[in-house]
Design an enzyme around this catalytic site. Structure first.
Site, short mmCIF file in Angstrom:
data_model
loop_
_atom_site.label_atom_id
_atom_site.label_comp_id
_atom_site.label_asym_id
_atom_site.label_seq_id
_atom_site.Cartn_x
_atom_site.Cartn_y
_atom_site.Cartn_z
N GLU A 15 0.88 -1.16 0.00
CA GLU A 15 0.00 0.00 0.00
C GLU A 15 0.92 1.21 0.00
OE1 GLU A 15 -2.71 -0.69 3.26
OE2 GLU A 15 -3.45 1.36 3.03
N ARG A 63 3.98 -13.01 10.04
CA ARG A 63 4.75 -11.81 9.75
C ARG A 63 6.02 -11.80 10.58
NH1 ARG A 63 1.36 -7.39 9.31
NH2 ARG A 63 2.93 -5.92 9.98
N LYS A 89 3.95 0.59 9.65
CA LYS A 89 4.12 1.85 8.91
C LYS A 89 3.51 3.03 9.65
CE LYS A 89 2.62 0.07 5.09
NZ LYS A 89 2.03 -0.10 3.75
P1 ATP Z 1 1.97 -2.18 8.11
O1 ATP Z 1 1.28 -2.94 9.19
O2 ATP Z 1 3.40 -1.87 8.41
O3 ATP Z 1 1.21 -1.01 7.59
P2 ATP Z 1 0.90 -3.60 5.89
O4 ATP Z 1 0.71 -5.05 5.91
O5 ATP Z 1 -0.30 -2.76 6.02
O6 ATP Z 1 2.04 -3.24 6.93
P3 ATP Z 1 1.38 -3.41 3.09
O7 ATP Z 1 1.97 -2.30 2.34
O8 ATP Z 1 -0.04 -3.73 2.89
O9 ATP Z 1 1.67 -3.11 4.62
O10 ATP Z 1 2.28 -4.70 2.94
C1 ATP Z 1 2.65 -5.26 1.71
C2 ATP Z 1 2.93 -6.72 1.93
O11 ATP Z 1 3.95 -6.87 2.92
C3 ATP Z 1 1.71 -7.43 2.44
O12 ATP Z 1 1.57 -8.63 1.71
C4 ATP Z 1 2.02 -7.68 3.88
O13 ATP Z 1 1.40 -8.85 4.32
C5 ATP Z 1 3.54 -7.78 3.90
N1 ATP Z 1 4.08 -7.41 5.20
C6 ATP Z 1 3.88 -6.27 5.88
N2 ATP Z 1 4.47 -6.31 7.08
C7 ATP Z 1 5.08 -7.52 7.17
C8 ATP Z 1 5.87 -8.19 8.17
N3 ATP Z 1 6.15 -7.61 9.34
N4 ATP Z 1 6.32 -9.43 7.90
C9 ATP Z 1 6.05 -10.01 6.73
N5 ATP Z 1 5.33 -9.46 5.75
C10 ATP Z 1 4.84 -8.23 5.96
MG MG Z 2 -1.86 -3.58 4.34
#
Ligand code: ATP
Ligand code: MG
Length: 554
Positions: free
Chosen positions: A36, A262, A272
């Site tokens: 995102e 994760r 983020k």
């Molecule tokens: P955040 O919680 O930091 O906002 P998010 O999952 O909302 O993270 P995205 O930009 O949607 O952030 O993430 C892109 C991809 O990275 C998704 O498939 C998500 O599952 C993966 N991802 C995000 N954080 C982690 C993590 N700590 N470990 C493994 N994969 C992750």
């Molecule tokens: Mg997300």
């Protein structure tokens, strides 16, 4: 704790992919990484990136980069650009152009209309608060919305008018008609479209309604022919909905979703939202502050892309999760830099040494290897009567076991002579401002027979060295679990006040004057350092400490 080793841990998805290829279910695998664009990539994303791109590479498939851009209010072009840069820096290239979920908005809209026509979606006028109330909770079923039985005609008309900007934000939503009593909350008539009068970085002002994540993600996967849609465990409960859409829409392919745990790293924030807060409130100097867990932060700190990929391999992929020790990441970067970084000397707290028996006008050009094991050539180091050593390498009242210079004692200057400390010159307050020493001309590069000199200290020539700034970075948080702040306190209370110590007036050996931004070194006895990508200039270098030579926290 035993010394870690670089061993790739298991990945439960590998055999699944292999079996799908063996059985002929797929002839080519296609994965995707779907960030995102509402922040910079962090170390948690690196795990997902290495997994998605890694599987594609290993099995001769492809991995798409798809921005999951359904929430324009929080998204920004800056983040899109940074994500692309960071991915390439990490060593991955997506298939073709980058994609955007917004590329599919027309198709998604058309599919929403199909669902309405099939009696499987309706426009609901409940306010967000009312809708929450109707939704029930984990122990109580929800209640049907009073708008659930609207006619297809009325729904089509209202949905078209939602799109035509006739209603304000939040006034209505399009919902799937599934089951308000389902034990899975995600199936209780989830929202497909919201009204949001917002400018979008890709589609401009074309839309004032935006599809939800759930209505977008699986169908985007299907459009792109994704074979294995890999996401983190919190989406496990969304899988039935993901599949409901694929089963109820004329999608071209049927991807399958898999979930993994994760990455959680101690002493580190991987959210983020919180990273953005650190930036917005000025607790750090930006998304690429070397203390940040962002990829651009690690890059600026001096981490190599290879060390981060190695770390992800060591962590492995499973469904159990747990907290990974940051020592593993630090181990990966030390191993990499030990093998690849050029050695150099830099005196962080300079103390002038005058070698009283060394001829005043004499300069000897010494040659030192850039690396003890690899053939990386040599560097020139002039030796002269005046040099600098680190103030900490001389003690008038030495603690037990001190092996460096003491009054009347000897130490070896790295790659040079043995010197003896004769006299400490002090200022009016009693601070040592200069050391007067003598050298033994028979000790260049060797210890004469029967002579034991234990301590080896680093040094630079006074005149030929270059002044530099050194930034000593340390962990940003004191607590191993900074995201779990105590009641009434915030993760911000956990910030390590010594996470950045700036030293000015340091002295670097002459070969470091021309250090290129991002060039990495081992400063002997001090740690691994990297010329700052933004602030370091030839002639006026600025060095960031990447990591200490050994784990100082253990
Ligand atoms: P955040 O919680 O930091 O906002 P998010 O999952 O909302 O993270 P995205 O930009 O949607 O952030 O993430 C892109 C991809 O990275 C998704 O498939 C998500 O599952 C993966 N991802 C995000 N954080 C982690 C993590 N700590 N470990 C493994 N994969 C992750
Ligand atoms: Mg997300």
């Amino acid at each position: 704790m035993s010394k870690p080793e670089i061993v790739a841990a298991s990945n439960f998805l590998r055999p699944i992919v292999q079996a799908d290829l063996d059985s002929g279910k797929h002839t080519k695998i296609i994965t995707r990484f779907p960030p995102e664009p509402n922040g910079y990539l962090h170390i948690g994303h690196a795990k997902s990136i290495c997994l998605n791109f890694g599987l594609a590479k290993e099995f001769g498939g492809e991995c798409n980069l798809r921005f999951d851009d359904t929430n324009p209010a929080k998204e920004d072009q800056e983040y899109i650009d940074a994500i692309k840069d960071d991915l390439q820096w990490l060593g991955f290239q997506w298939a073709g152009e980058e994609r955007y979920a917004s590329n599919y908005f027309d198709q998604l809209y058309a599919w929403a209309v199909e669902l309405i026509k099939a009696g499987k979606a309706y426009v609901c006028d409940l306010s967000p608060d009312e809708a929450r109330h109707y939704r029930g909770n984990l122990t109580e079923p929800g209640k049907n919305s009073p708008f659930r039985e609207r006619s297809v005609e009325e729904n089509l008309d209202l949905f078209a008018r939602m799109r035509a900007a006739e209603f304000p934000d939040g006034a209505r939503a399009l919902r799937a008609k599934i089951d308000m009593a389902s034990p899975n909350m995600n199936l209780r008539d989830p929202i497909l479209y919201r009204i949001r009068h917002a400018h979008h970085h890709q589609t401009g002002d074309k839309w004032c309604i935006y599809p939800s994540y759930d209505f977008t993600h699986g169908q985007s996967d299907a459009i792109e022919g994704i074979t294995h849609s890999i996401c983190t465990l919190e989406f496990e409960d969304h899988r039935p909905l993901y599949e409901w859409f694929l089963d109820n829409l004329p999608v071209p392919t049927k991807p399958r979703q898999y979930e993994f745990a994760r990455l959680n790293l101690n002493y580190t924030i991987t959210s983020k939202r919180r990273l953005k807060q650190l930036v917005d409130e000025g607790h750090v100097q930006g998304w690429d502050d070397p203390r940040m867990s962002t990829l651009s932060g690690y890059r600026r700190r001096g981490y190599t892309p290879g060390s981060i990929r190695t770390f992800c391999d060591m962590v492995g992929v499973n469904r159990a999760g747990g907290l990974v020790d940051i020592g593993m990441l630090e181990f990966a970067i030390r191993e990499d830099l030990d093998a690849s970084a050029s050695r150099a000397m830099c005196v962080l707290r300079p103390l002038k040494v005058v070698i009283t028996n060394y001829p005043e006008a004499q300069v000897e050009n010494l040659e030192l290897a850039r690396h003890p094991k690899q053939d990386m050539g040599v560097r020139q180091l002039p030796f002269a009567r005046e040099i600098y050593i680190d103030a900490g390498d001389f003690e008038e009242i030495p603690p037990a076991g001190f092996k460096r210079l003491i009054p009347g004692g000897e130490a070896r200057l790295r790659g040079s002579y043995v010197i003896r400390a004769d006299e400490a010159v002090k200022d009016a307050e009693g601070n040592i401002v200069e050391l007067r020493c003598t050298y033994d001309e028979n000790t260049l590069g060797k210890n004469p027979e029967g002579r034991k000199v234990k301590g080896v200290i680093h040094w630079v020539p006074a005149a030929a060295s270059v002044e530099c700034e050194v930034r000593l970075y340390d962990r940003l948080f004191r607590s191993p679990t900074p995201e779990k702040a105590e009641e009434g306190s915030s993760f911000l209370d956990n910030i390590n006040p010594e996470s950045l110590v700036v030293l000015k007036g340091c002295r670097a050996e002459p070969s470091l004057a021309q250090a290129q931004p991002e060039e990495r070194f081992q400063f002997e006895r001090e740690g691994y350092f990297c010329a700052d990508i933004k602030d370091s200039k030839p002639g006026a270098p600025v060095f960031n400490r990447t990591v200490t030579l050994r784990d100082s926290w253990a």
